[in-house]
Design a protein around this motif. Structure first.
Motif, short mmCIF file in Angstrom:
data_model
loop_
_atom_site.label_atom_id
_atom_site.label_comp_id
_atom_site.label_asym_id
_atom_site.label_seq_id
_atom_site.Cartn_x
_atom_site.Cartn_y
_atom_site.Cartn_z
N ALA A 102 0.88 -1.15 0.05
CA ALA A 102 0.02 -0.12 0.15
C ALA A 102 1.11 1.31 -0.03
N ALA A 103 1.89 1.28 0.88
CA ALA A 103 2.88 2.53 0.94
C ALA A 103 3.53 2.64 -0.28
N THR A 104 3.97 1.63 -1.12
CA THR A 104 4.45 1.67 -2.46
C THR A 104 3.54 2.12 -3.49
N PHE A 105 2.21 1.70 -3.35
CA PHE A 105 1.09 2.32 -4.41
C PHE A 105 0.98 3.79 -4.20
N TYR A 106 0.77 4.24 -2.90
CA TYR A 106 0.70 5.71 -2.60
C TYR A 106 1.53 6.64 -3.16
N LEU A 107 2.99 6.07 -3.14
CA LEU A 107 4.22 7.02 -3.53
C LEU A 107 4.05 7.00 -5.08
N LEU A 108 4.12 5.51 -5.73
CA LEU A 108 4.07 5.52 -7.21
C LEU A 108 2.95 6.09 -7.93
N THR A 109 1.81 6.23 -7.43
CA THR A 109 0.71 6.74 -8.21
C THR A 109 0.58 8.26 -7.88
N ARG A 110 1.31 8.76 -7.00
CA ARG A 110 1.25 10.16 -6.76
C ARG A 110 0.18 10.45 -6.07
N TYR A 111 -0.51 9.52 -5.21
CA TYR A 111 -1.59 9.94 -4.77
C TYR A 111 -1.99 11.28 -4.12
N GLU A 112 -1.01 11.59 -3.41
CA GLU A 112 -1.09 13.05 -2.60
C GLU A 112 -1.19 14.09 -3.74
N GLU A 113 -0.72 13.95 -4.93
CA GLU A 113 -0.88 15.10 -5.87
C GLU A 113 -2.20 15.11 -6.38
N TYR A 114 -3.03 14.22 -6.15
CA TYR A 114 -4.47 14.16 -6.52
C TYR A 114 -5.52 14.90 -5.51
N LEU A 115 -4.89 15.09 -4.37
CA LEU A 115 -5.61 15.65 -3.48
C LEU A 115 -5.24 17.10 -3.31
N PRO A 116 -6.35 17.65 -2.48
CA PRO A 116 -5.97 19.39 -2.53
C PRO A 116 -4.74 19.72 -1.94
N ILE A 314 3.97 18.51 -13.95
CA ILE A 314 2.98 17.30 -14.12
C ILE A 314 1.53 17.70 -13.50
N LYS A 315 0.72 17.79 -14.66
CA LYS A 315 -0.67 18.01 -14.25
C LYS A 315 -1.40 16.70 -14.20
N LEU A 316 -1.46 16.33 -13.12
CA LEU A 316 -2.06 14.83 -13.21
C LEU A 316 -3.51 15.00 -12.94
N PRO A 317 -4.36 13.90 -13.63
CA PRO A 317 -3.81 12.95 -14.50
C PRO A 317 -3.76 13.55 -16.27
N GLU A 318 -4.40 14.72 -16.36
CA GLU A 318 -4.32 15.28 -17.70
C GLU A 318 -3.18 15.01 -18.74
N ALA A 319 -2.05 15.53 -18.07
CA ALA A 319 -0.61 15.64 -18.93
C ALA A 319 -0.58 14.06 -19.21
N TYR A 320 -0.32 13.30 -18.45
CA TYR A 320 0.01 11.94 -18.64
C TYR A 320 -0.89 11.25 -19.71
N ARG A 321 -2.33 11.59 -19.46
CA ARG A 321 -3.31 11.10 -20.48
C ARG A 321 -3.34 11.66 -21.64
N ASN A 322 -2.74 12.71 -21.99
CA ASN A 322 -2.44 13.14 -23.30
C ASN A 322 -1.45 12.59 -23.85
N PHE A 323 -0.10 12.41 -23.00
CA PHE A 323 0.88 11.46 -23.62
C PHE A 323 0.36 10.05 -23.94
N ILE A 324 -0.59 9.70 -23.46
CA ILE A 324 -0.96 8.27 -23.77
C ILE A 324 -1.91 8.28 -25.06
#
Length: 434
Positions: A102-116, A314-324
């Motif tokens: 769970a800790a790895t998932f939290y960091l890799l997904t940049r979970y905190e960057e989705y939060l206010p 990195i404007k998450l998740p829009e920037a990466y979605r556009n790359f995809i």
């Protein structure tokens, strides 16, 4: 093959187990939620959940990998075995005192960057807002450190379990916001620059500007022969990322279709992999990004594979979605501009997981831990820079990770005033892979 029993095989569970077990440690896993299959399996195995099934190797879980969407998590970071960890668990039979997955998932997904969060002056997630910075583990690749401690537990339990050997590697990245400082700027920009030099009594720069425009002297920012010579001496998986955005307050490069600009990009691409430094305006803006992508593809006559967001915004998740959406395969934005360290807690490339859609995507993220684009006034000497870089190299080597330094072509220019950056890049380039 190692079998893992989980209460439910969610996309989050699949994502994080594949990253830790396959990408970091190099062995295959299979997941099951069927108790009968787990009990019948006579090979290496462990369970992950709220309670153990019996006396098997067991890792207690928190709820994160079995949830959907975002929640306001109460995270307590504490010291453990010479590192930091969070998502503490209490079961006495758990092989680890925290939920590593769970800790790895939290960091890799940049979970905190989705939060206010409070953004900086150009809309970025600041390093100082991160869990890693506020709890003093930004400088450590904790995900990889945890994974190697997890590996030791598996080795002790199953000595015959085979791990594919990974090697420490280096991927130097050169970011090019301005290909030239004087050359090919056009009459009005050159005239304006000359007037500024004269008004500021910068007579040496005015003289250099005139010499470059007249073709007597090479443009100071054209430091690419230096990088190409390094590549000729020792081949590295280097990337040079060019900015081809329209002129703006943030983008100062010459026009993308200038013949001399095309020539130098094509010349570099004969030796080094070339990609796109996405302009500030294109981050999160699909039509503008597509325009810049088409520009560099027209110059290279090949599909764009590598990209990096300007200012590492990195404007998450829009920037990466556009790359995809535009089939960009690899990103080099995952880090901070003014703070060295591991933004996602890892020095191993990983796949972007879209938290809104709950899906692993095909975009590979290459996290970097050191960057200097010519704006870091905290680095005053070669000794300071070399010491910091060596410290990160040693940390990455310990976990067989990938060391990615991001530097600017400007650093190797006489105008920057720190001539040691050439020797720094030479030092990095000549480090032995292991």
């Amino acid at each position: 093959m190692l079998l893992i029993h989980v209460q439910q095989v969610t996309p989050r569970v699949s994502y994080v187990f594949k990253h830790i077990c396959k990408r970091i440690l190099g062995f295959e896993v299979d997941l099951t939620s069927k108790i009968e299959s787990f009990i019948a399996h006579d090979g290496p195995k462990f369970s992950y959940g709220k309670q153990p099934l019996g006396k098997e190797l067991y890792f207690q879980s928190v709820d994160l990998l079995f949830e959907h969407g975002l929640n306001d998590l109460d995270i307590h970071v504490y010291n453990w075995d010479e590192t930091k960890c969070f998502f503490e668990v209490k079961h006495e039979n758990s092989a680890l005192p925290f939920d590593i997955f769970a800790a790895t998932f939290y960091l890799l997904t940049r979970y905190e960057e989705y939060l206010p969060h409070v953004k900086d002056s150009i809309g970025r997630f600041p390093a100082t807002e991160s869990l890693a910075y506020t709890n003093h583990f930004l400088q450590d690749p904790v995900v990889d450190i945890w994974a190697h401690k997890f590996k030791k537990i598996l080795n002790d339990k199953y000595p015959g379990l085979e791990f594919k050997k990974k090697s420490f590697t280096i991927i130097p990245v050169i970011s090019v916001s301005e290909t030239f400082v004087y050359k090919n700027k056009g009459f009005l920009r050159s005239l304006g620059g000359g007037i500024r030099d004269l008004w500021g009594l910068k007579l040496d720069e005015l003289t250099d500007r005139v010499k470059v425009i007249l073709g007597i002297k090479k443009d100071p920012y054209d430091t690419f022969d230096f990088v190409v010579d390094l590549q000729r001496h020792k081949k590295r998986n280097c990337k040079v990322l060019f900015g081809l955005g329209d002129y703006s307050n943030y983008e100062k490069n010459i026009v993308h279709n200038n013949p001399q600009h095309k020539i130098i990009i094509k010349h570099i691409s004969d030796y080094i992999k070339v990609g796109l430094k996405v302009s500030y305006e294109a981050i999160g803006n699909l039509p503008v990004l597509n325009k810049e992508k088409q520009r560099i593809e027209a110059i290279l006559n090949r599909k764009l594979k590598y990209a990096m967001c300007a200012f590492f915004k990195i404007k998450l998740p829009e920037a990466y979605r556009n790359f995809i959406e535009l089939e960009v395969e690899e990103d080099y934005s995952m880090g901070y501009s003014r703070y060295s360290g591991f933004r996602a807690g890892t020095c191993t490339p990983f796949m972007f997981y879209d938290l809104d859609y709950e899906v692993q995507t095909p975009l590979k993220i290459h996290p970097f831990c050191f960057a200097n684009l010519g704006k870091r006034d905290d680095i005053e000497s070669e000794a300071f820079a070399r010491k910091e870089i060596i410290s990160y190299i040693e940390k990455v080597k310990k976990v067989d990770g990938v060391f990615i330094p991001i530097l600017s072509n400007v650093l190797f220019s006489e105008l920057y005033g720190q001539p040691f950056w050439k020797s720094i890049l030479e030092f990095i380039w000549n480090i032995k892979d292991e």
